[in-house]
Enzyme design. Sequence first.
Site, PDB file in Angstrom:
ATOM      1  N   ASP A 135      30.883  54.822  45.994  1.00  0.00           N
ATOM      2  CA  ASP A 135      31.367  54.757  44.612  1.00  0.00           C
ATOM      3  C   ASP A 135      30.696  55.813  43.731  1.00  0.00           C
ATOM      4  OD1 ASP A 135      32.890  53.684  42.520  1.00  0.00           O
ATOM      5  OD2 ASP A 135      31.294  52.331  41.916  1.00  0.00           O
ATOM      6  N   CYS A 191      52.603  43.599  47.040  1.00  0.00           N
ATOM      7  CA  CYS A 191      52.595  42.806  45.810  1.00  0.00           C
ATOM      8  C   CYS A 191      53.931  42.122  45.525  1.00  0.00           C
ATOM      9  CB  CYS A 191      52.229  43.696  44.611  1.00  0.00           C
ATOM     10  SG  CYS A 191      50.509  44.223  44.593  1.00  0.00           S
ATOM     11  N   CYS A 194      55.191  39.881  42.219  1.00  0.00           N
ATOM     12  CA  CYS A 194      54.062  39.245  41.526  1.00  0.00           C
ATOM     13  C   CYS A 194      53.547  40.124  40.388  1.00  0.00           C
ATOM     14  CB  CYS A 194      52.939  38.964  42.520  1.00  0.00           C
ATOM     15  SG  CYS A 194      51.492  38.164  41.782  1.00  0.00           S
ATOM     16  N   CYS A 201      45.547  40.100  32.220  1.00  0.00           N
ATOM     17  CA  CYS A 201      44.567  41.005  31.619  1.00  0.00           C
ATOM     18  C   CYS A 201      44.397  40.707  30.131  1.00  0.00           C
ATOM     19  CB  CYS A 201      44.999  42.456  31.816  1.00  0.00           C
ATOM     20  SG  CYS A 201      43.853  43.641  31.060  1.00  0.00           S
ATOM     21  N   CYS A 217      40.377  48.735  29.053  1.00  0.00           N
ATOM     22  CA  CYS A 217      39.811  47.898  30.123  1.00  0.00           C
ATOM     23  C   CYS A 217      38.420  47.386  29.749  1.00  0.00           C
ATOM     24  CB  CYS A 217      39.746  48.710  31.409  1.00  0.00           C
ATOM     25  SG  CYS A 217      38.969  47.846  32.792  1.00  0.00           S
ATOM     26  N   CYS A 244      34.428  42.911  34.517  1.00  0.00           N
ATOM     27  CA  CYS A 244      35.456  41.879  34.348  1.00  0.00           C
ATOM     28  C   CYS A 244      36.081  41.607  35.706  1.00  0.00           C
ATOM     29  CB  CYS A 244      36.511  42.356  33.343  1.00  0.00           C
ATOM     30  SG  CYS A 244      37.886  41.205  33.094  1.00  0.00           S
ATOM     31  N   CYS A 247      41.569  40.424  36.724  1.00  0.00           N
ATOM     32  CA  CYS A 247      42.736  40.885  37.495  1.00  0.00           C
ATOM     33  C   CYS A 247      42.557  40.660  38.990  1.00  0.00           C
ATOM     34  CB  CYS A 247      43.053  42.349  37.186  1.00  0.00           C
ATOM     35  SG  CYS A 247      41.835  43.539  37.788  1.00  0.00           S
ATOM     36  N   CYS A 251      44.739  37.115  41.593  1.00  0.00           N
ATOM     37  CA  CYS A 251      45.545  37.665  42.698  1.00  0.00           C
ATOM     38  C   CYS A 251      45.720  36.625  43.804  1.00  0.00           C
ATOM     39  CB  CYS A 251      44.872  38.918  43.253  1.00  0.00           C
ATOM     40  SG  CYS A 251      45.737  39.628  44.677  1.00  0.00           S
TER      41      CYS A 251
END
Length: 377
Positions: A135, A191, A194, A201, A217, A244, A247, A251
């Site tokens: 990352d 997805c 959906c 959010c 965000c 956060c 989202c 799922c």
Amino acid sequence: MAFSLQALKDKAITLGFNLVGVTEAKPSPTLSAYRRWIADGMHGKMGYMARDDRVIRREDLNHIVEGARSIVMVGLDYRTEVVPDAILHDPTRGRIASYAWQLDYHDVMTPRLEELASWMQTQVGESVAHKVYVDTGAVLERSHAQQAGMGFVGKNTMLIHPRRGSYFFLGEIISTIDFDDYDTPHRETMCGNCKRCLLACPTDAFPEPYVLDARRCISYHTIENKDWIDRDLRPQFGNWVYGCDVCQEVCPFQRFSKVTDEIAFYPADYDAVAPHLGTLLSLTDETFAEMYADSPIKRIKRKRLVRNACIAAGNSGDGQFIPYVIQLLYDAEPLVRGHAAWALWQLMRRGALRQLQDLYDREDDTDVRAEIEAIVP
């Protein structure tokens, strides 16, 4: 002689990784979407995302490792125990995204990836150029992970494994090693119709499926944004103070997520998950450094975490935090003073006029003065 794909996967699993995939070191097929995202300014103030030298690396991995042939992608689960909603949604606590509940994942994964890279070089028996990222690099890693068969990118822009959800970290090794086989890319999406993540959010950060506008965000603002947080967005932050999970939480694929075996990611107690806001509002540079020495939270430093805690305190509606935010009106950091002023107004309204007028009269920072002018009618 090409390197054995299966041998690589077996070794990666012994090092504790839960997912492994290998793809050729080719440009991401989503480069055009990335360029549009930058052109539309959706990266916010993350200038490094748009820097020419970083864009070039994403377009051609040879600018990272000359002669790059492969990308080894790994995943490491981080979901731990289920924390009671009474803790997570307690407005007197500052909620932290689940990936940051304990040790810094960079420190956990990077040494293992370097060990894997060293093992690969030993097996090859010759010099191998490589670069390890967790990352941190100019790499569209979710796209490369999809190309390596590790899942699909969902409408929330997260990489989702159909049998593991998305609660796992990604890391990669870019190297000059060629493999005897490569993983088949995963299908682009599963997805369907959906829209749970888009609708859930709190700040409407998804202008369309598969597109995240960082400027709206909560994770971006509480972690990446080093400056003032948009006043219109603050009431939607709830009690989030670092990142956060919304989202991801909603799922449907999360019902398949695995509880990690990695002890380093387990919180010591609920205060690591959602510390009391009084604790956060009282942080000094010294207590912050002690509290978050081994956590990814250390990267945002005390100033931004206290700024975020001021917003959560303002959203709490709880008068117990009034003395804390009044004290922060005298903080050395203008960013803290301004957000404390906002919090005090949320908690006291016109009852805060005297304290805010006092701050305004002694304030020499134009941004803080502008903040007071904006919040007091």
